[in-house]
Design a protein around this motif. Structure first.
Motif, PDB file in Angstrom:
ATOM      1  N   THR A   1       7.160   8.165   3.243  1.00  0.00           N
ATOM      2  CA  THR A   1       6.253   7.485   4.350  1.00  0.00           C
ATOM      3  C   THR A   1       6.692   7.289   6.366  1.00  0.00           C
ATOM      4  O   THR A   1       7.896   6.446   5.787  1.00  0.00           O
ATOM      5  CB  THR A   1       5.410   5.848   3.959  1.00  0.00           C
ATOM      6  OG1 THR A   1       6.514   4.618   3.962  1.00  0.00           O
ATOM      7  CG2 THR A   1       5.157   5.975   2.442  1.00  0.00           C
TER       8      THR A   1
ATOM      9  N   GLN B   1       0.713  -0.687  -0.027  1.00  0.00           N
ATOM     10  CA  GLN B   1      -0.071   0.091  -0.141  1.00  0.00           C
ATOM     11  C   GLN B   1       0.949   1.192   0.131  1.00  0.00           C
ATOM     12  O   GLN B   1       0.518   2.045  -0.809  1.00  0.00           O
ATOM     13  CB  GLN B   1      -0.979   0.013   1.743  1.00  0.00           C
ATOM     14  CG  GLN B   1      -1.672  -0.890   1.129  1.00  0.00           C
ATOM     15  CD  GLN B   1      -2.909  -1.114   2.411  1.00  0.00           C
ATOM     16  OE1 GLN B   1      -3.495   0.195   2.870  1.00  0.00           O
ATOM     17  NE2 GLN B   1      -3.510  -2.179   2.865  1.00  0.00           N
TER      18      GLN B   1
ATOM     19  N   GLU C   1      -2.405  12.080   5.252  1.00  0.00           N
ATOM     20  CA  GLU C   1      -2.008  10.359   5.952  1.00  0.00           C
ATOM     21  C   GLU C   1      -3.603   9.466   5.918  1.00  0.00           C
ATOM     22  O   GLU C   1      -4.303   9.742   5.600  1.00  0.00           O
ATOM     23  CB  GLU C   1      -2.961  11.421   7.993  1.00  0.00           C
ATOM     24  CG  GLU C   1      -2.541  10.065   8.770  1.00  0.00           C
ATOM     25  CD  GLU C   1      -3.020  11.083  10.638  1.00  0.00           C
ATOM     26  OE1 GLU C   1      -3.422  10.063  11.277  1.00  0.00           O
ATOM     27  OE2 GLU C   1      -3.313  12.012  10.292  1.00  0.00           O
ATOM     28  N   ARG C   2      -2.804   8.140   6.296  1.00  0.00           N
ATOM     29  CA  ARG C   2      -4.233   7.420   6.418  1.00  0.00           C
ATOM     30  C   ARG C   2      -3.750   5.529   7.126  1.00  0.00           C
ATOM     31  O   ARG C   2      -2.756   5.896   8.101  1.00  0.00           O
ATOM     32  CB  ARG C   2      -4.282   6.490   5.006  1.00  0.00           C
ATOM     33  CG  ARG C   2      -2.448   5.382   5.387  1.00  0.00           C
ATOM     34  CD  ARG C   2      -2.207   5.180   3.290  1.00  0.00           C
ATOM     35  NE  ARG C   2      -0.936   4.167   3.228  1.00  0.00           N
ATOM     36  CZ  ARG C   2      -1.179   2.517   4.271  1.00  0.00           C
ATOM     37  NH1 ARG C   2      -1.725   2.310   4.392  1.00  0.00           N
ATOM     38  NH2 ARG C   2       0.623   2.033   3.753  1.00  0.00           N
ATOM     39  N   ASP C   3      -4.834   5.476   7.471  1.00  0.00           N
ATOM     40  CA  ASP C   3      -4.738   4.636   8.566  1.00  0.00           C
ATOM     41  C   ASP C   3      -4.195   2.847   8.800  1.00  0.00           C
ATOM     42  O   ASP C   3      -4.796   2.419   7.193  1.00  0.00           O
ATOM     43  CB  ASP C   3      -5.692   3.965   9.788  1.00  0.00           C
ATOM     44  CG  ASP C   3      -5.668   3.370  10.512  1.00  0.00           C
ATOM     45  OD1 ASP C   3      -4.804   3.359  11.371  1.00  0.00           O
ATOM     46  OD2 ASP C   3      -6.808   2.340  11.124  1.00  0.00           O
TER      47      ASP C   3
ATOM     48  N   PRO D   1      -1.437   5.294  13.349  1.00  0.00           N
ATOM     49  CA  PRO D   1      -1.416   6.306  12.106  1.00  0.00           C
ATOM     50  C   PRO D   1      -0.471   6.066  10.388  1.00  0.00           C
ATOM     51  O   PRO D   1       0.846   5.839  11.320  1.00  0.00           O
ATOM     52  CB  PRO D   1      -1.302   7.786  12.407  1.00  0.00           C
ATOM     53  CG  PRO D   1      -1.592   7.357  13.664  1.00  0.00           C
ATOM     54  CD  PRO D   1      -1.424   5.816  14.270  1.00  0.00           C
TER      55      PRO D   1
ATOM     56  N   TRP E   1       0.831   3.844  -2.932  1.00  0.00           N
ATOM     57  CA  TRP E   1       0.592   5.315  -2.407  1.00  0.00           C
ATOM     58  C   TRP E   1       1.944   6.489  -3.412  1.00  0.00           C
ATOM     59  O   TRP E   1       1.210   7.576  -3.307  1.00  0.00           O
ATOM     60  CB  TRP E   1       0.561   5.983  -1.094  1.00  0.00           C
ATOM     61  CG  TRP E   1      -0.202   6.462  -0.388  1.00  0.00           C
ATOM     62  CD1 TRP E   1      -1.229   7.684  -0.675  1.00  0.00           C
ATOM     63  CD2 TRP E   1      -0.020   7.053   1.215  1.00  0.00           C
ATOM     64  NE1 TRP E   1      -1.847   8.297  -0.197  1.00  0.00           N
ATOM     65  CE2 TRP E   1      -1.122   7.795   1.419  1.00  0.00           C
ATOM     66  CE3 TRP E   1       0.198   6.594   1.802  1.00  0.00           C
ATOM     67  CZ2 TRP E   1      -0.921   9.224   3.016  1.00  0.00           C
ATOM     68  CZ3 TRP E   1       0.924   7.556   3.632  1.00  0.00           C
ATOM     69  CH2 TRP E   1      -0.326   8.214   3.845  1.00  0.00           C
TER      70      TRP E   1
ATOM     71  N   HIS F   1       2.409   8.020   7.852  1.00  0.00           N
ATOM     72  CA  HIS F   1       2.074   9.451   7.248  1.00  0.00           C
ATOM     73  C   HIS F   1       3.058   9.008   5.526  1.00  0.00           C
ATOM     74  O   HIS F   1       3.543   8.451   5.488  1.00  0.00           O
ATOM     75  CB  HIS F   1       2.396  10.955   7.975  1.00  0.00           C
ATOM     76  CG  HIS F   1       1.673  10.755   8.894  1.00  0.00           C
ATOM     77  ND1 HIS F   1       1.657  12.269   9.360  1.00  0.00           N
ATOM     78  CD2 HIS F   1       0.448  10.494   9.366  1.00  0.00           C
ATOM     79  CE1 HIS F   1       1.319  12.223  10.860  1.00  0.00           C
ATOM     80  NE2 HIS F   1       0.571  11.268  10.234  1.00  0.00           N
TER      81      HIS F   1
END
Length: 280
Positions: A143, A26, A212-214, A271, A30, A273
């Motif tokens: 990231t 992922q 940001e994503r989880d 989280p 991203w 980033h």
């Protein structure tokens, strides 16, 4: 995969292609989704087995130089085989990212996915290197994972390790002392907070954007997670137990993860980033 095979795997960091599906794929997509235009030179810091470089070469025919810097000779060897079809468009270098050697060119894009915590407390050295190696208008895509941290500085994978150590006979209240005596810093302690990281970046790089994503990790069984831990963390934590208990430790890591999966529906979440950075 037997427990003894997992122990061998941890020493060589083998099997990352399968393990990375739980989290890193992922990140790769991203990051590459943020690239625009026709980049000619991309440098991946902590390039592992070359998955991001391969994806970038496929996605951007304009790439003339896809460069990987990686510490593990085992991962470099796997990357070299993976990237062989791309010929002289690829170059791989064994490097300590806390003190990388200069490269003879500047990059349109520099990337680094889920590597920075391993460089603590010397991250600023890499940021200075990045600022010196970005071409005018170039960007650094980084990231970083940010697990919640308890009073002992534990979070994320540290929590599973705490439970696994208890399963092999370590009193839970003694675990922080075991870490200190083993000179192992919890991963959550190695991971700077976003505010602290922004301050560390600021002398060298400017933040153009931050997303940001989880990140949620789920597994299908104990063995799968033991495999993931060995491929991702190697024997970083396993050194906390005597050699004759390491097979039991890896088994306990897998069983701890699977129990969490059954109880909560996930093993971990935190989280992550994505920092889009430029040189001053």
């Amino acid at each position: 995969m037997t427990a003894s095979a997992v122990e061998i795997q941890a020493r060589t960091l083998a099997g990352y292609a399968d393990a990375s599906r739980l989290r890193q794929v992922q990140d790769r997509d991203w990051v590459l989704d943020r690239l625009t235009g026709d980049p000619r030179t991309l440098v991946d810091l902590g390039s592992g087995i070359g998955q991001l470089l391969q994806a970038a070469l496929e996605r951007f025919p304009s790439l003339e130089h896809a460069v990987g810097l990686e510490r593990s000779e085992h991962r470099i060897a796997e990357a070299a085989e993976r990237l062989r079809p791309y010929g002289d468009r690829v170059s791989l270098h064994q490097a300590d990212l806390t003190a990388p050697e200069p490269l003879p060119y500047r990059a349109d894009v520099i990337t680094s996915t889920s590597v920075l915590h391993w460089l603590y407390p010397h991250e600023e050295r890499l940021f200075a290197w990045v600022a010196q190696h970005l071409a005018p208008g170039g960007q650094f895509l980084l990231t970083t994972y940010h697990p919640a941290r308890d009073a002992d500085g534990f979070g994320g994978e540290d929590e599973l390790v705490r439970e696994a150590l208890a399963a092999v006979g370590v009193e839970p209240s003694f675990v922080p002392g075991v870490f200190r005596r083993g000179d192992v810093l919890p991963i959550a302690t190695r991971t700077r907070t976003p505010d602290d990281l922004a301050e560390t970046l600021s002398p060298h790089l400017a933040v153009a954007d931050r997303l940001e994503r989880d990140a949620v990790v789920t597994v299908e069984g104990a063995e799968q997670y033991a495999h993931f831990h060995a491929a991702t963390f190697g024997d970083y934590y396993a050194g906390l137990v005597p050699p004759d208990r390491r097979t039991d430790f890896f088994r306990a890591i897998g069983e701890t993860a699977w129990r969490r999966q059954q109880e909560r529906g996930w093993v971990s979440h935190m989280p992550v980033h994505l920092w889009q950075l430029t040189a001053h």
